[in-house]
Design a protein around this motif. Structure first.
Motif, PDB file in Angstrom:
ATOM      1  N   TYR A  17       0.844  -1.187   0.000  1.00  0.00           N
ATOM      2  CA  TYR A  17       0.000   0.000   0.000  1.00  0.00           C
ATOM      3  C   TYR A  17       0.878   1.236   0.000  1.00  0.00           C
ATOM      4  O   TYR A  17       1.843   1.323   0.753  1.00  0.00           O
ATOM      5  CB  TYR A  17      -0.936   0.012   1.218  1.00  0.00           C
ATOM      6  CG  TYR A  17      -1.892   1.174   1.159  1.00  0.00           C
ATOM      7  CD1 TYR A  17      -2.930   1.173   0.239  1.00  0.00           C
ATOM      8  CD2 TYR A  17      -1.741   2.270   1.982  1.00  0.00           C
ATOM      9  CE1 TYR A  17      -3.798   2.249   0.141  1.00  0.00           C
ATOM     10  CE2 TYR A  17      -2.602   3.352   1.897  1.00  0.00           C
ATOM     11  CZ  TYR A  17      -3.630   3.332   0.966  1.00  0.00           C
ATOM     12  OH  TYR A  17      -4.486   4.401   0.871  1.00  0.00           O
ATOM     13  N   ASP A  18       0.562   2.185  -0.862  1.00  0.00           N
ATOM     14  CA  ASP A  18       1.285   3.456  -0.937  1.00  0.00           C
ATOM     15  C   ASP A  18       0.354   4.549  -0.416  1.00  0.00           C
ATOM     16  O   ASP A  18      -0.555   4.981  -1.125  1.00  0.00           O
ATOM     17  CB  ASP A  18       1.689   3.744  -2.385  1.00  0.00           C
ATOM     18  CG  ASP A  18       2.530   4.995  -2.529  1.00  0.00           C
ATOM     19  OD1 ASP A  18       2.450   5.889  -1.659  1.00  0.00           O
ATOM     20  OD2 ASP A  18       3.264   5.089  -3.530  1.00  0.00           O
ATOM     21  N   PRO A  19       0.568   4.984   0.843  1.00  0.00           N
ATOM     22  CA  PRO A  19      -0.339   5.977   1.425  1.00  0.00           C
ATOM     23  C   PRO A  19      -0.244   7.351   0.748  1.00  0.00           C
ATOM     24  O   PRO A  19      -1.217   8.101   0.740  1.00  0.00           O
ATOM     25  CB  PRO A  19       0.089   6.055   2.893  1.00  0.00           C
ATOM     26  CG  PRO A  19       1.482   5.544   2.923  1.00  0.00           C
ATOM     27  CD  PRO A  19       1.611   4.572   1.782  1.00  0.00           C
ATOM     28  N   ALA A  20       0.883   7.674   0.167  1.00  0.00           N
ATOM     29  CA  ALA A  20       1.033   8.966  -0.509  1.00  0.00           C
ATOM     30  C   ALA A  20       0.193   9.015  -1.788  1.00  0.00           C
ATOM     31  O   ALA A  20      -0.364  10.060  -2.133  1.00  0.00           O
ATOM     32  CB  ALA A  20       2.495   9.227  -0.836  1.00  0.00           C
ATOM     33  N   ALA A  57      -7.555  -2.944   5.431  1.00  0.00           N
ATOM     34  CA  ALA A  57      -8.803  -3.186   4.712  1.00  0.00           C
ATOM     35  C   ALA A  57      -8.595  -3.104   3.206  1.00  0.00           C
ATOM     36  O   ALA A  57      -9.149  -3.909   2.444  1.00  0.00           O
ATOM     37  CB  ALA A  57      -9.863  -2.180   5.157  1.00  0.00           C
ATOM     38  N   LEU A  58      -7.785  -2.149   2.749  1.00  0.00           N
ATOM     39  CA  LEU A  58      -7.546  -1.996   1.314  1.00  0.00           C
ATOM     40  C   LEU A  58      -6.724  -3.156   0.757  1.00  0.00           C
ATOM     41  O   LEU A  58      -6.988  -3.639  -0.344  1.00  0.00           O
ATOM     42  CB  LEU A  58      -6.886  -0.652   1.037  1.00  0.00           C
ATOM     43  CG  LEU A  58      -7.809   0.544   1.327  1.00  0.00           C
ATOM     44  CD1 LEU A  58      -7.006   1.832   1.399  1.00  0.00           C
ATOM     45  CD2 LEU A  58      -8.905   0.642   0.286  1.00  0.00           C
ATOM     46  N   LEU A  59      -5.743  -3.629   1.520  1.00  0.00           N
ATOM     47  CA  LEU A  59      -4.976  -4.798   1.084  1.00  0.00           C
ATOM     48  C   LEU A  59      -5.861  -6.045   1.048  1.00  0.00           C
ATOM     49  O   LEU A  59      -5.751  -6.866   0.138  1.00  0.00           O
ATOM     50  CB  LEU A  59      -3.762  -5.012   1.982  1.00  0.00           C
ATOM     51  CG  LEU A  59      -2.645  -3.977   1.839  1.00  0.00           C
ATOM     52  CD1 LEU A  59      -1.582  -4.187   2.920  1.00  0.00           C
ATOM     53  CD2 LEU A  59      -2.020  -4.026   0.452  1.00  0.00           C
ATOM     54  N   ALA A  60      -6.754  -6.162   2.025  1.00  0.00           N
ATOM     55  CA  ALA A  60      -7.679  -7.302   2.032  1.00  0.00           C
ATOM     56  C   ALA A  60      -8.621  -7.232   0.826  1.00  0.00           C
ATOM     57  O   ALA A  60      -8.918  -8.266   0.212  1.00  0.00           O
ATOM     58  CB  ALA A  60      -8.477  -7.321   3.340  1.00  0.00           C
ATOM     59  N   ALA A  61      -9.065  -6.025   0.474  1.00  0.00           N
ATOM     60  CA  ALA A  61      -9.923  -5.857  -0.704  1.00  0.00           C
ATOM     61  C   ALA A  61      -9.164  -6.255  -1.968  1.00  0.00           C
ATOM     62  O   ALA A  61      -9.717  -6.906  -2.859  1.00  0.00           O
ATOM     63  CB  ALA A  61     -10.412  -4.414  -0.805  1.00  0.00           C
ATOM     64  N   PHE A  62      -7.898  -5.871  -2.050  1.00  0.00           N
ATOM     65  CA  PHE A  62      -7.083  -6.270  -3.194  1.00  0.00           C
ATOM     66  C   PHE A  62      -6.989  -7.803  -3.258  1.00  0.00           C
ATOM     67  O   PHE A  62      -7.204  -8.400  -4.310  1.00  0.00           O
ATOM     68  CB  PHE A  62      -5.684  -5.660  -3.108  1.00  0.00           C
ATOM     69  CG  PHE A  62      -4.791  -6.085  -4.240  1.00  0.00           C
ATOM     70  CD1 PHE A  62      -4.735  -5.339  -5.404  1.00  0.00           C
ATOM     71  CD2 PHE A  62      -4.021  -7.235  -4.150  1.00  0.00           C
ATOM     72  CE1 PHE A  62      -3.929  -5.737  -6.467  1.00  0.00           C
ATOM     73  CE2 PHE A  62      -3.212  -7.639  -5.199  1.00  0.00           C
ATOM     74  CZ  PHE A  62      -3.166  -6.881  -6.363  1.00  0.00           C
ATOM     75  N   ASP A  63      -6.650  -8.420  -2.127  1.00  0.00           N
ATOM     76  CA  ASP A  63      -6.501  -9.875  -2.094  1.00  0.00           C
ATOM     77  C   ASP A  63      -7.800 -10.581  -2.486  1.00  0.00           C
ATOM     78  O   ASP A  63      -7.779 -11.566  -3.226  1.00  0.00           O
ATOM     79  CB  ASP A  63      -6.051 -10.337  -0.708  1.00  0.00           C
ATOM     80  CG  ASP A  63      -4.638  -9.877  -0.370  1.00  0.00           C
ATOM     81  OD1 ASP A  63      -3.877  -9.517  -1.293  1.00  0.00           O
ATOM     82  OD2 ASP A  63      -4.302  -9.860   0.828  1.00  0.00           O
TER      83      ASP A  63
END
Length: 88
Positions: A17-20, A57-63
């Motif tokens: 994840y890239d927060p920037a 949550a965003l990484l889980a959505a990606f997975d």
């Protein structure tokens, strides 16, 4: 001229994840050439309505949507000199 997406593969399952940039980054390969792909937060929320905020949550959505996202990446990939694509 659009190249066939057959040459694009995803042997490396890593993502970050890239927060920037507010996106999940992952990589594909066209032979020895590395291609960067970015999936923005809005797309991940569209693919997984109701996900919570934040990196986990965003990484889980990606997975959860990995196969669909890789399909989108293959459709977006055109070959040539471009080495970064954004899925939004």
């Amino acid at each position: 001229m659009r190249q066939s997406s057959v040459a694009l593969s995803f042997p490396n399952p890593s993502r970050s994840y890239d927060p920037a940039r507010h996106c999940v980054c992952f990589w594909g390969y066209d032979n020895a050439r590395e291609i960067s792909f970015l999936v923005d937060d809005a797309m991940l929320k569209k693919l997984t309505p109701g996900i919570g905020p934040g990196e986990p949550a965003l990484l889980a959505a990606f997975d959860h949507n990995r196969d669909r996202i890789l399909g989108l990446a293959k459709n977006l990939y055109t070959g040539g000199s471009q080495n970064r694509y954004t899925i939004s």
